[in-house]
Design an enzyme around this catalytic site. Structure first.
Site, PDB file in Angstrom:
ATOM      1  N   ARG A  35       1.061  -1.167  -0.002  1.00 37.30           N
ATOM      2  CA  ARG A  35      -0.028   0.076   0.060  1.00 37.30           C
ATOM      3  C   ARG A  35       0.677   1.364  -0.036  1.00 37.30           C
ATOM      4  O   ARG A  35       1.836   1.387   0.920  1.00 37.30           O
ATOM      5  CB  ARG A  35      -0.778   0.004   1.038  1.00 37.30           C
ATOM      6  CG  ARG A  35      -1.563   1.146   1.523  1.00 37.30           C
ATOM      7  CD  ARG A  35      -2.571   1.213   2.822  1.00 37.30           C
ATOM      8  NE  ARG A  35      -3.062   2.447   3.225  1.00 37.30           N
ATOM      9  CZ  ARG A  35      -2.804   2.989   4.251  1.00 37.30           C
ATOM     10  NH1 ARG A  35      -1.946   2.380   5.156  1.00 37.30           N
ATOM     11  NH2 ARG A  35      -3.362   4.235   4.634  1.00 37.30           N
ATOM     12  N   ARG A  76      -9.701  18.538   9.034  1.00 40.29           N
ATOM     13  CA  ARG A  76      -8.865  19.142   9.996  1.00 40.29           C
ATOM     14  C   ARG A  76      -8.862  20.623  10.625  1.00 40.29           C
ATOM     15  O   ARG A  76      -9.547  21.234   9.586  1.00 40.29           O
ATOM     16  CB  ARG A  76      -7.298  18.720   9.347  1.00 40.29           C
ATOM     17  CG  ARG A  76      -6.978  17.531   8.908  1.00 40.29           C
ATOM     18  CD  ARG A  76      -5.455  17.294   8.394  1.00 40.29           C
ATOM     19  NE  ARG A  76      -5.258  15.918   7.941  1.00 40.29           N
ATOM     20  CZ  ARG A  76      -4.714  14.700   8.969  1.00 40.29           C
ATOM     21  NH1 ARG A  76      -4.877  14.992  10.057  1.00 40.29           N
ATOM     22  NH2 ARG A  76      -4.628  13.708   8.310  1.00 40.29           N
ATOM     23  N   LYS A 217     -13.082   2.251   0.782  1.00 36.73           N
ATOM     24  CA  LYS A 217     -12.864   2.364   2.408  1.00 36.73           C
ATOM     25  C   LYS A 217     -14.123   2.455   2.996  1.00 36.73           C
ATOM     26  O   LYS A 217     -14.393   3.615   3.040  1.00 36.73           O
ATOM     27  CB  LYS A 217     -11.658   3.133   2.620  1.00 36.73           C
ATOM     28  CG  LYS A 217     -10.235   2.619   1.861  1.00 36.73           C
ATOM     29  CD  LYS A 217      -9.100   3.724   2.359  1.00 36.73           C
ATOM     30  CE  LYS A 217      -8.812   3.871   3.669  1.00 36.73           C
ATOM     31  NZ  LYS A 217      -7.734   5.013   3.840  1.00 36.73           N
ATOM     32  N   THR A 275      -6.399  -1.493  10.025  1.00 38.29           N
ATOM     33  CA  THR A 275      -6.123  -0.644  11.209  1.00 38.29           C
ATOM     34  C   THR A 275      -6.037  -1.322  12.601  1.00 38.29           C
ATOM     35  O   THR A 275      -6.592  -2.124  13.255  1.00 38.29           O
ATOM     36  CB  THR A 275      -7.428   0.313  11.528  1.00 38.29           C
ATOM     37  OG1 THR A 275      -7.533   0.792  10.156  1.00 38.29           O
ATOM     38  CG2 THR A 275      -7.049   1.565  12.265  1.00 38.29           C
TER      39      THR A 275
END
Length: 472
Positions: A35, A76, A217, A275
């Site tokens: 990845r 963010r 995802k 994860t």
């Protein structure tokens, strides 16, 4: 190089693992897919990394896939004047669109879409949930919040709005530039982050135009509401438990993981569980027992692949992390109860299943069958066979190197590139040669062959044949 396991390993590359020698070590340790995370690094960095993977592919003699993971619209905070603030419960903090550096009283959030989605009483999570805010008042360009749980907060930390669908495109301008670059570099898979709706995947597919496979995802709860439609447009999905675990209650994440793995398996597309699988190995040579059990649980569920993130990209023990994941998967798949538990996650009686592929899986259960050989041009025959989860090794034989690389993500598939064939006798000869060369079939053992003729034509497999390895 043949894997002694069915589930595959995706290893993220980063500062700890970009060089050719380190990538070779990771491949030898068990990594099947690499990845490349476009949230970090420059295009020049990524070009060198992809080229290194291609070089390693030649060294190990095994097709390797490159997965380009687009950053997506990560929300963010702006910057603080002092770089950091400390917030305590009961503190009031205003979020706004101003670009001026923030302080303990206010901070800029350069995403007007957030304020359009907010409502009074909504929960706002900062820095993966370490800071929890509750909205008490809001407008088109601000939100007044009260801190429910505080902590230190620094520049550019992530922001999540659990339970709210945010009207932002899944592909940012940066993602579009990264996608063009990745496709030009010949990546095999493209992952789209923060998918919320089926139209996100439709947009990605329209841009990719078949030059790579696309992976969704699943890390936003809103995606669960449109899961069937998203699956229709995806060639694989990832259970991205990072942001998913921030926006869902912790006790919900294992349930959602099981739901997603089962849904993907029913569709017959690969599913990756990701994860914090071996998170402690970022700085420790061994995992916790809970992490080992987490990896094992995904294998028992029948996930196609498991992914390492910081463990292999930035950790102190990248090769050890891959090797440990390989050992855990291999041990689980030796468990006599594994086939029963893994297959229990998938309803075998499926009227829509390809009858010949299902028959191949049943025929392969005979003790005399050494392995299966699935001839495929586009990868569909191998995908259908993997859906049935045959326990014998499966050679996925294809004349396309691009297809072989994509199949590196697929459960149980050992992809190999062979010449394009048109004659059934040639299919049998090549299948046996490949099985013997790979050490999967010994003298006199049988190889079960699945193919569709003429090769290259779309449609289901139409040949199921038995061939035998020569006695000498």
């Amino acid at each position: 190089m043949i894997r002694a396991r069915r589930a595959r390993i995706v290893a993220t590359l980063g500062p700890a693992s970009r060089g050719v020698e380190k990538i070779r070590e990771l491949a030898m340790a068990g990594a099947d897919v690499f990845r490349v995370n476009f949230s970090h690094g420059s295009h020049a960095d990524h070009a060198r990394t992809i080229q290194a993977v291609r070089e390693v592919e030649g060294l190990v003699g095994r097709p390797i896939a490159v997965l380009a993971d687009l950053q997506g619209p990560k929300l963010r905070l702006g910057e603080f004047a002092d770089g950091v603030v400390r917030l305590k419960a009961g503190h009031h903090l205003r979020l706004d669109l101003k670009s001026a550096p923030g302080d303990a009283a206010r901070i800029g959030v350069p995403h007007p879409e957030i304020f359009a989605a907010l409502r009074t009483g909504a929960l706002v999570l900062l820095d993966d949930g370490k800071v929890r805010l509750r909205v008490v008042k809001h407008g088109p360009d601000f939100a007044d919040t009260v801190v429910e749980a505080g902590d230190q907060l620094s520049d550019h930390k992530g922001l999540n709005l659990p339970g709210l669908a945010i009207p932002i495109p899944a592909l940012t301008d940066k993602d579009r530039a990264d996608l063009t670059f990745a496709l030009n570099e010949g990546v095999d898979w493209v992952a789209l982050s923060f998918v919320q709706r089926a139209s996100d995947m439709a947009e990605l597919r329209s841009l990719v135009r078949g030059r790579a496979n696309v992976l969704a995802k699943i890390e936003k709860p809103s995606a669960l509401e449109a899961l069937d439609e998203i699956l229709d447009l995806s060639q694989a999905i990832m259970v991205a438990r990072g942001d998913l675990g921030v926006e869902l209650a912790p006790e919900e994440v294992p349930v959602v993981q099981k739901l997603l793995v089962r849904a993907a398996r029913l569709r017959g597309i690969p599913v990756v569980v990701a994860t914090q699988m071996l998170e402690s190995m970022t700085h420790s040579p061994t995992p916790t027992r809970a992490e080992a059990s987490d990896v094992a649980g995904a294998v028992y569920e029948g996930a196609d692949a498991l992914m390492l993130s910081a463990e292999s990209a930035a950790g102190d023990y990248p090769v050890e992390a891959v090797s440990m994941m390989d050992r855990i998967i291999t041990r689980v798949e030796r468990d006599p109860r594994w086939p029963e538990l893994m297959r229990a996650e998938y309803p075998v009686e499926d009227a829509d299943a390809d009858a010949l592929v299902a028959a191949a899986r049943r025929a392969a259960e005979a003790a005399s069958t050494a392995c299966l050989a699935a001839f495929t041009t586009t990868g569909q025959t191998a995908l259908r066979l993997a859906r049935e989860r045959p326990l014998q090794p499966t050679l996925a034989l294809t004349p396309s190197l691009s297809t072989a690389r994509k199949l590196a993500l697929l459960w149980g598939a050992e992809p190999r590139v062979v010449p394009e064939l048109f004659d059934p006798e040639e299919l049998a000869r090549v299948a046996v040669e490949q099985a013997v060369a790979a050490g999967l079939a010994g003298p006199g053992q049988r190889v079960l062959i699945l193919a569709g003729l003429p090769m290259g034509s779309p449609g289901a497999a139409n040949i199921l044949r038995i061939a035998h390895a020569p006695l000498r």
